[in-house]
Design a protein around this motif. Structure first.
Motif: not given
Length: 247
Positions: A10-15
């Motif tokens: 999720d953090e990677l997708a947001q970035f």
């Protein structure tokens, strides 16, 4: 503790969403001819996200800073290296088990990031730049220093230090011991401490010394260096968990 895959992805997708490039719309009633592209997120949002994403990348792809190209299209998007690394890390987390199973190697994987902090923290800066032999040597120094700190000794180091701290003899003034279990006079106590002493001697005589003193040695393959680093991680855990026995 393992990585929280759902959270990390999720953090990677947001970035990736924040650093996506787009062409801003023209102001109402104005038509411009421009190739300028902007990131969807604000600089502050991207920097805050990158702080977390870099730590995820360091865990999933420890050498991403050197292995992922960093000079392509930086004039267009300064985050291009981070974006490619994030995409690779996402694929690794999502499909690693599947890939290993399909390729016929679904054996457990060893990650330096899960090793004892004394071993990995001492090694990681050199490891990420591909200096594996020096990284192992740095880990050996870190474990030695932390052991000295734990028993309060600077007069001994490496092999002689571990021969002293894991000695089965009773402690003396200025010579504390490390005890991995209570001395009940049994064979197990003697075996455990004899083994710990021999293991530590092997780590420093068989790994640390050749790595440090042999000029012109070729660089260690990464998998061999990982095995050597794991040995110092084992030793570090023993030292940290041991009780200090003083006279």
């Amino acid at each position: 503790m393992g990585i929280d895959i759902t959270w990390a992805r999720d953090e990677l997708a947001q970035f990736l969403k924040l650093t996506e490039l787009y062409r801003p719309a023209d102001p109402p009633g104005v038509m411009t001819v421009s190739s300028h592209l902007s990131n969807r997120g604000s600089p502050a949002e991207i920097v805050a996200s990158a702080h977390v994403v870099e730590q995820i990348l360091d865990r999933v792809l420890p050498r991403w800073r050197t292995e992922v190209p960093g000079d392509r299209n930086k004039t267009v998007n300064r985050w291009c290296q981070h974006r490619e690394a994030a995409q690779r890390a996402d694929a690794a987390m999502q499909r690693d088990a599947e890939v290993r199973a399909r390729l016929g190697d679904d054996a457990p994987q060893l990650s330096a990031g899960f090793m004892h902090p004394w071993a990995w923290d001492g090694a990681k800066a050199l490891w990420r730049s591909g200096h594996f032999r020096e990284a192992v040597t740095a880990a050996a120094r870190k474990v030695n220093a932390e052991t000295q700190n734990k028993v309060g000794r600077r007069d001994l180091s490496e092999t002689k230090l571990f021969q002293s701290v894991f000695s089965q003899n009773s402690p003396k003034a200025g010579e504390p011991r490390l005890r991995l279990m209570v001395d009940d006079g049994g064979d197990t106590f003697r075996s455990v401490h004899r083994g710990a002493m021999a293991f530590a001697e092997g780590c420093y005589a068989g790994i640390r010394n050749p790595n440090s003193h042999e000029d012109g040695l070729p660089e260690l393959p990464e998998h061999e260096a990982l095995e050597q680093l794991a040995a110092f991680s084992v030793l570090a855990r023993w030292v940290e968990s041991a009780a200090v026995e003083t006279a």
